[in-house]
Motif scaffolding. Structure first.
Motif, PDB file in Angstrom:
ATOM      1  N   ASN A   1       0.924  -1.278  -0.103  1.00  0.00           N
ATOM      2  CA  ASN A   1       0.216   0.162   0.437  1.00  0.00           C
ATOM      3  C   ASN A   1       0.583   1.376   0.097  1.00  0.00           C
ATOM      4  O   ASN A   1       0.426   2.404   0.239  1.00  0.00           O
TER       5      ASN A   1
ATOM      6  N   THR B   1       1.143   1.102  -5.102  1.00  0.00           N
ATOM      7  CA  THR B   1       0.361   1.347  -6.455  1.00  0.00           C
ATOM      8  C   THR B   1       0.982   1.572  -7.789  1.00  0.00           C
ATOM      9  O   THR B   1      -0.153   1.268  -9.049  1.00  0.00           O
TER      10      THR B   1
ATOM     11  N   GLN C   1       1.219  -1.515  -9.137  1.00  0.00           N
ATOM     12  CA  GLN C   1      -0.379  -2.305  -9.878  1.00  0.00           C
ATOM     13  C   GLN C   1      -0.488  -2.353 -11.240  1.00  0.00           C
ATOM     14  O   GLN C   1      -1.471  -2.742 -11.502  1.00  0.00           O
ATOM     15  N   ASN C   2      -0.057  -0.374 -11.577  1.00  0.00           N
ATOM     16  CA  ASN C   2      -1.123  -0.043 -12.087  1.00  0.00           C
ATOM     17  C   ASN C   2      -0.323  -0.460 -13.547  1.00  0.00           C
ATOM     18  O   ASN C   2      -1.092  -1.083 -14.546  1.00  0.00           O
TER      19      ASN C   2
END
Ligand SMILES: Nc1ncnc2c1ncn2[C@@H]1O[C@H](COP(=O)(O)OP(=O)(O)OP(=O)(O)O)[C@@H](O)[C@H]1O
Ligand SMILES: O=c1ccn([C@@H]2O[C@H](COP(=O)(O)O)[C@@H](O)[C@H]2O)c(=O)[nH]1
Ligand SMILES: [Mg+2]
Length: 198
Positions: free
Chosen positions: A61, A66, A69-70
């Motif tokens: 997190n 992030t 993850q994208n």
């Protein structure tokens, strides 16, 4: 790494340690993770999947999680310095000296970053050569809840494999380091093939 065996080595792994690295490459769903798990159980390698390390990082997190993850959601490759540093951290944490690195390097930039940061020549590169039809069938039946196992992302992952990973495979083939196993080869035959190089 032994001084003679690794003459000229400049990198972050403590000198005096002889490190053995095998890259395991193949298209999405070709069976890299499955075969690595079988090999490590018998031969004392540590299995490091670049994809799994990135998925772990996503769970943190953080801003970096992030960002990763994208990239993964779109089936794109995350920046090389991120994947190489995660691999290095996992290698140092393991304390082992034999690694199967699964799903890396994925493009020439990954390879160059690895050579710059880790700089240990792979013993050989194991290519799991699988038909696209079979890879697609396997991914669609995998049921591991992976965010990138959907048809749109799968298409993009195949495109990345063909456009970016094939040049890496050709590079190692030219260097005489490529060992190709066929997806429908019996595991025992494949094992002999891999182990005969130890
Ligand atoms: N030889 C095989 N025969 C049949 N199914 C297989 C075989 N090898 C792997 N599988 C299955 O295919 C699926 C994909 O395998 P695996 O996860 O090992 O592939 P991968 O190359 O690591 O894929 P990815 O690049 O997406 O991480 C899994 O469900 C696995 O159980
Ligand atoms: O070196 C790497 C390895 C992986 N990725 C990203 O992760 C996914 C999934 O990888 P798998 O090996 O299939 O688990 C891949 O599509 C990339 O988005 C990466 O960027 N670099
Ligand atoms: Mg995998």
């Amino acid at each position: 790494m032994m001084a003679d065996a690794n003459k000229g080595y400049v990198g972050p792994i403590p000198p005096g340690k002889k490190i053995k690295i095998v890259f395991v490459i193949g298209g999405p769903g070709s069976g890299k993770g499955t075969q690595c798990s079988k090999i490590v159980n018998q031969f004392g390698y540590t299995h490091l999947s670049a994809g799994d390390l990135l998925r772990e990082e996503v769970k943190s997190n953080t801003e970096q999680g992030t960002m990763i993850q994208n990239f993964m959601h779109e089936g794109k490759l995350v920046p090389s310095d991120v994947s190489v540093r995660l691999l290095l951290k996992a290698m140092l944490a393991s304390g082992n000296d034999k690694f199967l690195i699964d799903g890396f390097p994925r493009d020439e930039e990954n390879r160059e970053a690895y050579e710059k940061i880790i700089n240990i020549d792979p013993e050989f590169v194991l290519l799991i050569d699988c038909s696209r039809e079979e890879m697609e069938r396997r991914i669609l039946h995998r049921n591991q809840g992976r965010d990138d196992d959907n048809m749109d992302t799968i298409r993009r992952r195949f495109q990345v494999f063909e456009e970016s990973t094939l040049p890496v495979i050709q590079h190692y083939e030219k260097m005489g380091k490529l060992r190709r196993v066929m997806w429908n080869m019996e595991y025992n035959t494949m094992k002999l093939y891999v182990v005969s190089t130890q």
